[in-house]
Design an enzyme around this catalytic site. Structure first.
Site, short mmCIF file in Angstrom:
data_model
loop_
_atom_site.label_atom_id
_atom_site.label_comp_id
_atom_site.label_asym_id
_atom_site.label_seq_id
_atom_site.Cartn_x
_atom_site.Cartn_y
_atom_site.Cartn_z
N ASP A 115 23.43 30.43 -15.85
CA ASP A 115 23.14 29.00 -15.93
C ASP A 115 24.13 28.40 -16.91
O ASP A 115 24.43 28.99 -17.94
CB ASP A 115 21.70 28.77 -16.42
CG ASP A 115 20.67 29.19 -15.39
OD1 ASP A 115 20.93 29.01 -14.18
OD2 ASP A 115 19.60 29.68 -15.79
N ASP A 133 21.12 25.91 -8.41
CA ASP A 133 19.79 25.34 -8.62
C ASP A 133 19.72 23.91 -8.07
O ASP A 133 18.74 23.51 -7.45
CB ASP A 133 19.42 25.31 -10.10
CG ASP A 133 19.36 26.68 -10.74
OD1 ASP A 133 19.11 27.67 -10.02
OD2 ASP A 133 19.56 26.77 -11.97
#
Length: 155
Positions: A115, A133
């Site tokens: 991330d 995402d």
């Protein structure tokens, strides 16, 4: 063929960004994304679980559940492809699958998802995510809107 191209392109873009983030020293993060006026910060986070590290102590679930879901979505898209129409549904599934493939690659190869950015607004400041995402969220949102429109038309 266009829809497979969408999946490959979106997954490749996210994986290339993840590779670039992984190649940088951890000490250089967090940092501002140039040109955003501080609205987007770059991070180097490794998430071994689902969102917010959920079930990180159960890596077999963290790998198998997304694999099953991505397979289900891919099967739905494969079933729809030869049928005429449903262009928006096919695009929504392709976008969702592009993000899912990128994160699934991370889970299966790296054992964690990379991330790398956060939006500096309210509670979003605490959430670090990746483009995969965003693709999943956007594709799922498209599917939700399409179903709401269908339900409204049926009334």
């Amino acid at each position: 063929m266009v829809f497979i191209g969408i999946i490959v392109l979106l997954a490749a873009v996210d994986l290339c960004i993840k590779k670039a983030i992984e190649e940088q020293e951890e000490s250089s993060f967090p940092k501002e994304l140039n040109g955003t006026g501080g609205k987007i910060m770059l991070h180097k986070n490794h998430n071994p679980g689902f969102s917010f590290g959920f079930l990180k102590e159960r890596p077999e679930y963290v790998k198998m559940v997304p694999l099953a879901v991505a397979s289900f979505i891919g099967g739905g898209l494969a079933w729809m492809l030869p049928k005429k129409g449903n262009l928006a549904d096919k695009i929504a599934l392709s976008v969702t699958l592009g993000g899912a493939v990128s994160n699934l690659y991370d889970r299966l190869v790296r054992d964690y998802v990379v991330d790398y950015f956060s939006i500096q607004c309210g509670r979003l400041k605490r959430v670090v995510f990746n483009l995969g995402d965003m693709f999943i969220f956007f594709g799922a949102g498209m599917m939700l809107v399409l179903e709401m429109i269908r339900a409204w038309k049926e009334r």
